[in-house]
Design a protein around this motif. Sequence first.
Motif, PDB file in Angstrom:
ATOM      1  N   HIS A  25       0.845  -1.191   0.000  1.00 34.72           N
ATOM      2  CA  HIS A  25       0.000   0.000   0.000  1.00 34.72           C
ATOM      3  C   HIS A  25       0.884   1.246   0.000  1.00 34.72           C
ATOM      4  O   HIS A  25       1.779   1.371   0.834  1.00 34.72           O
ATOM      5  CB  HIS A  25      -0.909   0.015   1.234  1.00 34.72           C
ATOM      6  N   THR A  30      -3.901   0.344  -2.822  1.00 33.01           N
ATOM      7  CA  THR A  30      -3.528  -0.984  -2.337  1.00 33.01           C
ATOM      8  C   THR A  30      -3.396  -1.893  -3.550  1.00 33.01           C
ATOM      9  O   THR A  30      -4.239  -1.871  -4.444  1.00 33.01           O
ATOM     10  CB  THR A  30      -4.587  -1.526  -1.369  1.00 33.01           C
ATOM     11  N   TYR A  31      -2.356  -2.705  -3.555  1.00 31.56           N
ATOM     12  CA  TYR A  31      -2.041  -3.555  -4.700  1.00 31.56           C
ATOM     13  C   TYR A  31      -1.702  -4.948  -4.194  1.00 31.56           C
ATOM     14  O   TYR A  31      -0.852  -5.102  -3.320  1.00 31.56           O
ATOM     15  CB  TYR A  31      -0.846  -2.932  -5.442  1.00 31.56           C
ATOM     16  N   MET A  52       5.297  -1.592 -10.381  1.00 28.23           N
ATOM     17  CA  MET A  52       4.428  -1.033  -9.360  1.00 28.23           C
ATOM     18  C   MET A  52       4.690  -1.591  -7.970  1.00 28.23           C
ATOM     19  O   MET A  52       4.814  -0.837  -7.008  1.00 28.23           O
ATOM     20  CB  MET A  52       2.953  -1.249  -9.727  1.00 28.23           C
ATOM     21  N   LYS A  53       4.793  -2.918  -7.817  1.00 23.02           N
ATOM     22  CA  LYS A  53       4.954  -3.463  -6.458  1.00 23.02           C
ATOM     23  C   LYS A  53       6.284  -3.059  -5.829  1.00 23.02           C
ATOM     24  O   LYS A  53       6.342  -2.717  -4.659  1.00 23.02           O
ATOM     25  CB  LYS A  53       4.730  -4.969  -6.411  1.00 23.02           C
TER      26      LYS A  53
END
Length: 156
Positions: A25, A30-31, A52-53
Amino acid sequence: MFGKLNAVEIEAVIQQQPVGRIGCHADDLTYFVPISYAYDGTYIYARSFEGMKINMMRKNPSVCFQTDNTNDLSNWQSVILWGVFEELEGAERTQALRKLTERTLPIVSSETMHLTPQWPFMPEDINNIKGIVFRIRVTEKTGRFEKIKDRNFFAT
C-alpha cells in the motif's frame, strides 16, 4: 468445521506452496499481486523487476503476504503473514538467489518462476541472474482452515 491453524500447520503451508500473494500500500492505493517465493522460516524471498509493487514497497515497506492450500472449496488452509520489505544486494542477494534456486517447483511451472531462460540450469555465476531480489522479514503469522469430515456426494 472452521478453525485456526497452529504454528506447525502454518509453517507447513508456507513451506509447501510455490506461489503466494503480496499486498502493498502506497499513495492511497492498495495492490495485491501473485509471486513465486522461497521461505526459510524467517523470511519470504522473491525476485522481481522494476514496476508497481517494487515502487510501492520502497515507499512503504510494510507488506502483507498470503498463501493457501486448497484441495477443494470445502477443504482449504490459508495463511497470512505481515512483514517488512527489504531489498537485497551483495552477499545477501546471493544468499537469497541460492534459496530461490534450491526450492522445489512443480514440474509444470510458469516462466515467472524460472530465474533464467535456461531453467532448470543455472548460470555459472548466480549473480548474473537479473532482477531485484528482496525478502520480507516476517513479523506476524496467522492461519485458518475449513475441513469437511464426511464427504457424501449424491447425483440426482
